[in-house]
Motif scaffolding. Structure first.
Motif, PDB file in Angstrom:
ATOM      1  N   ASN A 127       0.825  -1.209   0.000  1.00  0.00           N
ATOM      2  CA  ASN A 127       0.000   0.000   0.000  1.00  0.00           C
ATOM      3  C   ASN A 127       0.863   1.263   0.000  1.00  0.00           C
ATOM      4  O   ASN A 127       0.550   2.239  -0.700  1.00  0.00           O
ATOM      5  CB  ASN A 127      -0.948  -0.017   1.195  1.00  0.00           C
ATOM      6  N   ASP A 128       1.956   1.250   0.753  1.00  0.00           N
ATOM      7  CA  ASP A 128       2.879   2.396   0.765  1.00  0.00           C
ATOM      8  C   ASP A 128       3.536   2.562  -0.605  1.00  0.00           C
ATOM      9  O   ASP A 128       3.718   3.689  -1.088  1.00  0.00           O
ATOM     10  CB  ASP A 128       3.957   2.204   1.830  1.00  0.00           C
ATOM     11  N   GLY A 129       3.891   1.443  -1.238  1.00  0.00           N
ATOM     12  CA  GLY A 129       4.513   1.518  -2.547  1.00  0.00           C
ATOM     13  C   GLY A 129       3.575   2.090  -3.599  1.00  0.00           C
ATOM     14  O   GLY A 129       3.998   2.867  -4.476  1.00  0.00           O
ATOM     15  N   ALA A 130       2.311   1.730  -3.519  1.00  0.00           N
ATOM     16  CA  ALA A 130       1.324   2.267  -4.472  1.00  0.00           C
ATOM     17  C   ALA A 130       1.161   3.772  -4.284  1.00  0.00           C
ATOM     18  O   ALA A 130       1.038   4.529  -5.265  1.00  0.00           O
ATOM     19  CB  ALA A 130      -0.016   1.556  -4.298  1.00  0.00           C
ATOM     20  N   ALA A 131       1.182   4.222  -3.026  1.00  0.00           N
ATOM     21  CA  ALA A 131       1.082   5.661  -2.753  1.00  0.00           C
ATOM     22  C   ALA A 131       2.297   6.399  -3.320  1.00  0.00           C
ATOM     23  O   ALA A 131       2.160   7.493  -3.901  1.00  0.00           O
ATOM     24  CB  ALA A 131       0.956   5.894  -1.247  1.00  0.00           C
ATOM     25  N   LEU A 132       3.494   5.813  -3.160  1.00  0.00           N
ATOM     26  CA  LEU A 132       4.709   6.417  -3.700  1.00  0.00           C
ATOM     27  C   LEU A 132       4.645   6.479  -5.219  1.00  0.00           C
ATOM     28  O   LEU A 132       5.039   7.489  -5.829  1.00  0.00           O
ATOM     29  CB  LEU A 132       5.930   5.610  -3.247  1.00  0.00           C
ATOM     30  N   PHE A 133       4.167   5.413  -5.851  1.00  0.00           N
ATOM     31  CA  PHE A 133       4.021   5.373  -7.316  1.00  0.00           C
ATOM     32  C   PHE A 133       3.180   6.554  -7.797  1.00  0.00           C
ATOM     33  O   PHE A 133       3.561   7.268  -8.742  1.00  0.00           O
ATOM     34  CB  PHE A 133       3.369   4.051  -7.724  1.00  0.00           C
ATOM     35  N   LYS A 188      -6.946  -0.944  -1.027  1.00  0.00           N
ATOM     36  CA  LYS A 188      -5.776  -1.546  -0.385  1.00  0.00           C
ATOM     37  C   LYS A 188      -5.634  -2.959  -0.908  1.00  0.00           C
ATOM     38  O   LYS A 188      -6.606  -3.578  -1.355  1.00  0.00           O
ATOM     39  CB  LYS A 188      -5.942  -1.563   1.140  1.00  0.00           C
ATOM     40  N   ILE A 189      -4.424  -3.506  -0.830  1.00  0.00           N
ATOM     41  CA  ILE A 189      -4.215  -4.848  -1.362  1.00  0.00           C
ATOM     42  C   ILE A 189      -5.060  -5.876  -0.621  1.00  0.00           C
ATOM     43  O   ILE A 189      -5.495  -6.877  -1.218  1.00  0.00           O
ATOM     44  CB  ILE A 189      -2.708  -5.232  -1.341  1.00  0.00           C
ATOM     45  N   GLU A 190      -5.330  -5.633   0.662  1.00  0.00           N
ATOM     46  CA  GLU A 190      -6.163  -6.567   1.419  1.00  0.00           C
ATOM     47  C   GLU A 190      -7.554  -6.731   0.803  1.00  0.00           C
ATOM     48  O   GLU A 190      -8.181  -7.779   0.926  1.00  0.00           O
ATOM     49  CB  GLU A 190      -6.322  -6.102   2.876  1.00  0.00           C
ATOM     50  N   VAL A 200      -8.022  -9.738  -1.617  1.00  0.00           N
ATOM     51  CA  VAL A 200      -7.935 -11.121  -1.144  1.00  0.00           C
ATOM     52  C   VAL A 200      -9.280 -11.817  -1.286  1.00  0.00           C
ATOM     53  O   VAL A 200      -9.365 -12.967  -1.708  1.00  0.00           O
ATOM     54  CB  VAL A 200      -7.446 -11.177   0.323  1.00  0.00           C
ATOM     55  N   SER A 201     -10.356 -11.090  -0.976  1.00  0.00           N
ATOM     56  CA  SER A 201     -11.665 -11.743  -1.031  1.00  0.00           C
ATOM     57  C   SER A 201     -12.760 -10.865  -1.615  1.00  0.00           C
ATOM     58  O   SER A 201     -13.645 -11.358  -2.298  1.00  0.00           O
ATOM     59  CB  SER A 201     -12.077 -12.187   0.381  1.00  0.00           C
ATOM     60  N   ASP A 202     -12.692  -9.535  -1.381  1.00  0.00           N
ATOM     61  CA  ASP A 202     -13.827  -8.680  -1.719  1.00  0.00           C
ATOM     62  C   ASP A 202     -13.800  -8.111  -3.130  1.00  0.00           C
ATOM     63  O   ASP A 202     -14.850  -7.853  -3.713  1.00  0.00           O
ATOM     64  CB  ASP A 202     -13.906  -7.501  -0.729  1.00  0.00           C
ATOM     65  N   LEU A 229      -0.355 -13.792  -6.001  1.00  0.00           N
ATOM     66  CA  LEU A 229       0.380 -12.856  -5.163  1.00  0.00           C
ATOM     67  C   LEU A 229       0.137 -13.249  -3.711  1.00  0.00           C
ATOM     68  O   LEU A 229      -1.014 -13.335  -3.271  1.00  0.00           O
ATOM     69  CB  LEU A 229      -0.119 -11.432  -5.428  1.00  0.00           C
ATOM     70  N   VAL A 230       1.200 -13.520  -2.966  1.00  0.00           N
ATOM     71  CA  VAL A 230       1.071 -13.881  -1.551  1.00  0.00           C
ATOM     72  C   VAL A 230       1.497 -12.687  -0.705  1.00  0.00           C
ATOM     73  O   VAL A 230       2.603 -12.174  -0.848  1.00  0.00           O
ATOM     74  CB  VAL A 230       1.916 -15.123  -1.217  1.00  0.00           C
ATOM     75  N   VAL A 231       0.607 -12.239   0.164  1.00  0.00           N
ATOM     76  CA  VAL A 231       0.849 -11.079   1.018  1.00  0.00           C
ATOM     77  C   VAL A 231       0.573 -11.478   2.469  1.00  0.00           C
ATOM     78  O   VAL A 231      -0.296 -12.310   2.739  1.00  0.00           O
ATOM     79  CB  VAL A 231      -0.054  -9.895   0.583  1.00  0.00           C
ATOM     80  N   SER A 232       1.320 -10.900   3.394  1.00  0.00           N
ATOM     81  CA  SER A 232       1.146 -11.209   4.815  1.00  0.00           C
ATOM     82  C   SER A 232       0.230 -10.190   5.476  1.00  0.00           C
ATOM     83  O   SER A 232       0.382  -8.976   5.265  1.00  0.00           O
ATOM     84  CB  SER A 232       2.498 -11.210   5.539  1.00  0.00           C
ATOM     85  N   ASP A 233      -0.705 -10.668   6.253  1.00  0.00           N
ATOM     86  CA  ASP A 233      -1.583  -9.794   7.020  1.00  0.00           C
ATOM     87  C   ASP A 233      -0.755  -9.006   8.033  1.00  0.00           C
ATOM     88  O   ASP A 233       0.092  -9.569   8.734  1.00  0.00           O
ATOM     89  CB  ASP A 233      -2.636 -10.632   7.745  1.00  0.00           C
ATOM     90  N   ASP A 234      -0.971  -7.701   8.112  1.00  0.00           N
ATOM     91  CA  ASP A 234      -0.159  -6.846   8.982  1.00  0.00           C
ATOM     92  C   ASP A 234      -0.257  -7.230  10.448  1.00  0.00           C
ATOM     93  O   ASP A 234       0.696  -7.067  11.206  1.00  0.00           O
ATOM     94  CB  ASP A 234      -0.578  -5.379   8.812  1.00  0.00           C
ATOM     95  N   GLU A 235      -1.405  -7.732  10.874  1.00  0.00           N
ATOM     96  CA  GLU A 235      -1.610  -8.025  12.288  1.00  0.00           C
ATOM     97  C   GLU A 235      -1.359  -9.486  12.640  1.00  0.00           C
ATOM     98  O   GLU A 235      -0.650  -9.791  13.598  1.00  0.00           O
ATOM     99  CB  GLU A 235      -3.041  -7.639  12.693  1.00  0.00           C
TER     100      GLU A 235
END
Length: 383
Positions: free
Chosen positions: A77-83, A115-117, A120-122, A149-155
């Motif tokens: 998400n931070d990378g997309a904002a920087l882009f 957001k990338i999250e 995942v499902s929505d 794409l495999v991403v880790s949940d922040d929490e």
């Protein structure tokens, strides 16, 4: 209509990275890439030459070096904002699966928002995401062609999957000089990841005759060239063949999927912070052992590719056991990977992962009914 084979990525095999990247940027009129690469890899002569060519051709670039293994959602998400902030128009991702997965996630979010999250499902990726140039520096994940794409949940740090044929790379550039300094243990582990991709896709419920043929060739290439790459990292023929095998194995993820081996790897790898390729290598023997109960012909073929021999009167379970042992022989004796025991994970602790493995997303591709008991038996084979 259920298509059996699809490939949307333009693939370049080269030993001149700078020229290949320049040609792609010229062809697509891209002027300002977001360059995803670690500070360490940025010092590689081939990458330095590429950066110099960007500068001398008047292309500014924005460096994003915040690559984290098993990329957390916030990184994407931070990378997309920087882009968006810097007005970039494409991405060049140089690295292993984490770098390319991060770039793929950025490409989705920068184009479709949210957001990338959310994906995942929505949310779905509604159309093809142009602009990602993937340059792998390992021969294992196949992320340059994969649609996963495999991403880790922040929490929770759980591994979450975003699957979309619209989110693959626009270009993949395979450049063997980039992988010559990859250490032997990492070469072995990433190579076994690619082998697991092919073996699991070959035996997946989603497999088809055309994906079978490609998976067989991938396993053959790895059996022949991975030991050479482990023995001598500067063997460019072996490195090139392994990059091709890994790339094709990543393609098979899109068309035939993986199953219980990767389900085990995703759960165990996330829990114990063990590199993905390594946990795939430990999970594969048990996965093939029990897959033999429903598809002994293919499991036997995997063993034959690795040089296994089978008595004429072998039962299905015996064939599964011989194949599993041959995979261990290739992994431990030929490639010299360290044994699972070296990680000092208590057996009952590992077996307690069985319910999560049974519920993991890719378990649904298994060719047999999945139960917690089956997953427990597969995990026992790690020991």
């Amino acid at each position: 209509m259920q298509y059996k084979l699809e490939q949307n990525v333009k693939v370049v095999v080269t030993r001149e990275l700078a020229d290949a990247i320049f040609d792609i940027l010229e062809a697509r009129s891209y002027r300002k890439p977001l360059l995803l690469v670690s500070t360490f890899q940025l010092q590689h002569p081939s990458i330095q030459e590429m950066v110099h060519k960007l500068e001398e051709t008047g292309r500014s670039y924005v460096l994003f070096d915040g690559i984290i293994p098993d990329p957390p959602a916030y990184t994407i998400n931070d990378g997309a904002a920087l882009f968006q902030e810097k007005g970039c128009d494409c991405l060049i991702a140089i690295g292993g699966g984490s770098a390319i997965d991060t770039a793929r996630g950025i490409n989705i979010v920068r184009k479709f928002g949210g957001k990338i999250e959310d994906y995942v499902s929505d949310r779905t990726v509604p159309e093809f995401c142009e602009g990602l140039i993937a340059v792998p520096t390992t021969s294992g994940t196949g992320s340059e062609l994969s649609n996963a794409l495999v991403v880790s949940d922040d929490e929770t740090h759980a591994k979450l999957a975003v699957l979309s044929n619209n989110a693959v790379s626009e270009y993949a550039v395979l450049c063997p000089p980039l992988v010559t300094t990859l250490p032997a243990q990492m070469t072995a582990a990433t190579g076994m990841d690619a082998f697991a991709h092919a073996a699991e896709a070959y035996t997946s419920a989603l497999s088809s005759p055309i994906t079978d043929a490609i998976c067989e060739k991938v396993m053959y290439l790895i059996a022949k060239y991975l030991p050479k790459a482990v023995e001598n990292g500067y063997d460019l023929e072996a490195r090139e063949r392994m990059m091709i095998a890994s790339c094709l194995a990543g393609w098979m993820l899109n068309n035939a999927g993986t199953h219980l081996g990767h389900s085990q790897a995703h759960i165990v790898g996330a829990k114990y912070k063990i590199p993905h390729g390594a946990v795939c290598a430990y999970a594969l023997p048990g996965t093939m052992l029990y897959t033999a109960e429903v598809n002994v012909k293919k499991v036997k073929e995997i063993g034959l590719i690795l040089g296994a021999q089978y008595p004429d009167d072998s039962t299905d379970l015996e064939i599964g056991r011989i194949t599993a042992q041959r995979i261990r022989w290739f992994r431990d004796e030929v490639l010299g990977m360290k044994p699972w025991a070296a990680y000092e994970v208590a057996k009952e602790e590992l077996l307690a992962c069985a319910p999560e493995v049974a519920a993991e997303r890719f378990a649904g591709n298994a060719p047999m009914p999945v139960s917690e008991e089956l997953c427990r038996r597969m995990l026992e084979e790690w020991y």
